[in-house]
Design an enzyme around this catalytic site. Structure first.
Site, mmCIF file in Angstrom:
data_model
loop_
_atom_site.group_PDB
_atom_site.id
_atom_site.type_symbol
_atom_site.label_atom_id
_atom_site.label_comp_id
_atom_site.label_asym_id
_atom_site.label_seq_id
_atom_site.Cartn_x
_atom_site.Cartn_y
_atom_site.Cartn_z
ATOM 1 N N HIS A 176 0.717 -1.190 -0.010
ATOM 2 C CA HIS A 176 0.134 -0.109 -0.011
ATOM 3 C C HIS A 176 0.847 1.353 -0.021
ATOM 4 C CE1 HIS A 176 -0.662 0.147 4.535
ATOM 5 N NE2 HIS A 176 0.568 0.099 4.360
ATOM 6 N N GLU A 177 0.123 2.360 -0.350
ATOM 7 C CA GLU A 177 0.741 3.472 -0.362
ATOM 8 C C GLU A 177 1.921 3.542 -1.782
ATOM 9 O OE1 GLU A 177 -1.132 5.794 0.593
ATOM 10 O OE2 GLU A 177 -1.991 4.701 2.151
ATOM 11 N N GLY A 178 1.711 2.639 -2.727
ATOM 12 C CA GLY A 178 2.472 2.547 -3.788
ATOM 13 C C GLY A 178 3.071 1.235 -3.697
#
Length: 609
Positions: free
Chosen positions: A457-459
């Site tokens: 998550h978050e890239g």
């Protein structure tokens, strides 16, 4: 074992955070006030978070058809966090904040993540509100951001969609003007949104009066079609419940509906949702679509959202690090107390001799040292990045711009390196526990499950790697990488003067040259396909370089006459030695494929799989 002594050393002896009190913004602060904040957060984490880490893992959020139900412990932990003032800790006094340095805020949040990352510490709410304080109108700050800081509202970020995943250029959520006079709404130009968002953390719950969603959507062009690519994306505030200009709830439910809860491997204490916007389940004001208010200018949504995403990436790095440390502390305690086996050599062959504790075995020490080197090194890196944030906001114009450029390069590493190698630390913690580590009788399996999310998550890992090699090391003519090299060389010059550190300084200098040469070789053809074919190995090597530099810089904060006299400093020296002898040599293999622009993976035919 406690996180606090390590934090104190890194904050005060290494980063000299106490000196921030000399700056106008932090003039009311000193080590005394910083310690009071750390004391409070450590106590709340110990009393309200740690005892319930297993509970929130086993009692997953559930939807009863009307609302999402979370354990009472989650409500009490959230309330304690809000009452501590930490949601608005870094904000101005006028906003109800403490004007606390971000470095101290990041350090304090480490206590909560070590105790129970799954319960959370309002990371997205703070990021949401901080974004609005930069890009929102006066009314948006007053009605939404300030109520988030006060704890009345919580916030989310809504980017991904089921069909698009991380490819934001392919989102299809659309926003159309809400009738005539839509631009005159006091809360901002008012639109109607329709679409679906996936993987929304804390997207539905009863912890707060309202949930403020920040939603990426596209405004159709004059022909009614969505503008392709990311340039068509705009950003909208979409509250779960409609709010008046006085900040009070109007009693109307916005057309934001929970479509389902995602059942996750870890982080089970935090709801993760699929949300439908404007599907008609909650019709509002006689028209279809969820009401949203434009943030900033049309088609500049991604630029605004990156303000929140970059904060979140540093937060994810800290979460990964904290979980690694939690596993390290647990396995260290287990190794000190678990008797098994006998010493190597003739004496060990006598079954009548008592067993030794497993910490006396060389391989267990290896696994503990690996964890210590990964996790304490990552913690130092994350605090260094937080210190750069403070420099960006309160330093001289020249220092602030330099901090910004450094953060551009370091942020992908600070997010991704801990999420890979502190996960490996969690795996080693399970190994030290043996078969017990694979059971739910001990906490280390949960730490691994919780940490496995952080590479996604978050890239994702691959996205961060492509960002690092594809954009960050080349932007502004490579300025950020040059500044980083300058700081690494400054550390080398200082370390070369200390006999016990000189060998590490030379090794670090060689590694810096290797990364620099590989960066140039990757882009030698000018073809992104060649350069990015091995972006992840490049990021692993660059991350190891940065961690080796971080460790050496940390060692320079230890007085030369205390290196062998104080056990905790000896531990830091040994952890750094492990990293330089066992880990840093790994960059050779990673950089070879980068420098050769090896296409083994890129050219693999699909049918050959």
């Amino acid at each position: 074992m406690s996180l606090r002594p390590t934090l104190d050393f890194l904050l005060y002896d290494w980063l000299k955070v106490g000196q921030l009190g000399e700056r106008e913004r932090f003039a009311d602060h000193s080590r005394e006030t910083f310690d009071a904040v750390l004391d409070t957060c450590e106590r709340i984490a110990r009393e309200k978070y740690a005892p319930f880490n297993r509970l929130v893992d086993t009692e997953e959020p559930r939807f009863d058809g009307e609302k999402v139900i979370l354990p009472r412990a989650t409500h009490e932990a959230h309330r304690a966090y809000v009452e501590s003032g930490m949601v608005s800790a870094a904000q101005d006094y006028e906003e109800g904040g403490m004007q606390l340095p971000y470095t101290i805020e990041a350090a304090a949040n480490g206590f909560f993540a070590v105790a129970s990352v799954s319960i959370g510490s309002s990371l997205l709410t703070k990021g949401n509100a901080n974004l609005l304080m930069v890009h929102g109108t006066g009314a948006q700050k007053e009605v939404f951001a300030r109520n988030e800081f006060a704890g009345r509202f919580t916030g989310t970020m809504c980017l991904s969609e089921p069909q698009a995943g991380s490819s934001l250029s392919d989102i299809t959520t659309r926003a159309v003007p809400d009738g005539e006079g839509f631009e005159a709404d006091p809360l901002g130009p008012r639109y109607r949104l329709k679409g679906n968002k996936m993987w929304i953390s804390a997207g539905e719950h009863e912890l707060s009066e309202n949930i403020i969603h920040l939603v990426l959507a596209k405004i159709p062009g004059p022909d009614g079609k969505l503008i392709p690519g990311t340039r068509g994306i705009s950003l909208f505030i979409v509250p779960k419940k409609l709010v008046g200009t006085d900040g009070r709830l109007t009693g109307e439910r916005n057309d934001v509906a929970l479509a389902g809860l995602n059942h996750k491997l870890g982080w089970r204490g935090t709801t993760n949702t699929l949300l439908n916007f404007g599907e008609g389940r909650y019709p509002v004001r006689g028209a279809p679509g969820a009401i949203g208010y434009l943030v900033g200018r049309p088609h500049e949504g991604l630029r605004c959202m990156f303000h929140m995403m970059n904060e979140a990436r540093i937060g994810i790095g800290m979460a990964a690090t904290s979980l690694g440390l939690a596993g390290y502390y647990a396995s260290l305690d287990y190794a000190r107390n678990r008797p098994q086996g006998r010493p190597v050599g003739p004496a060990g062959k006598d079954p009548s001799q008592p067993q030794i504790r497993i910490i006396e075995h060389a391989d267990v020490k290896r696994m503990l040292l690996a964890q210590k080197s990964y996790c304490e090194g990552a913690l130092a890196l994350l605090l260094y990045c937080a210190r750069l944030v403070d420099e960006q906001h309160t330093g001289t114009p020249e220092a602030a711009d330099e901090a910004r450029a450094l953060l551009e390069v370091l942020t992908p590493i600070a997010k991704s390196w801990p999420s890979e190698f502190c996960l490996e630390a969690n795996s080693l913690a399970i190994q030290i526990h043996g078969g017990y580590g694979y059971t739910r009788d001990f906490p280390v399996e949960q730490y691994w499950r919780d940490n496995r999310l952080n590479m996604i998550h978050e890239g994702t890992h691959g996205i961060q790697a492509a960002d690092l090699l594809g954009r960050k090391v080349t932007m502004e003519g490579g300025r950020g990488l040059q500044l980083l090299a300058g700081r690494i060389n400054a550390t080398i010059e200082r370390a070369i003067q200390r006999p016990e550190l000189a060998a590490y300084a030379n090794q670090l200098g060689q590694a810096l040259q290797q990364v620099g040469a590989a960066t140039q070789a990757a882009w030698a053809t000018g073809d992104p396909g060649d350069a990015l074919a091995n972006a992840v190995p490049y990021m692993q090597a660059a991350g190891h370089l940065v961690l080796a530099w971080t460790w050496l810089d940390v060692l320079l904060a230890i007085p030369a006459d205390a290196v062998r006299e104080v056990a905790v400093h000896q531990g830091r020296m040994r952890a750094a030695a492990y990293f330089y002898r066992y880990e840093l040599p790994r960059i050779d293999a990673w950089l070879q494929v980068v420098a050769r622009r090896d296409r083994t993976c890129a050219d693999m035919p699909e049918e050959a799989f």
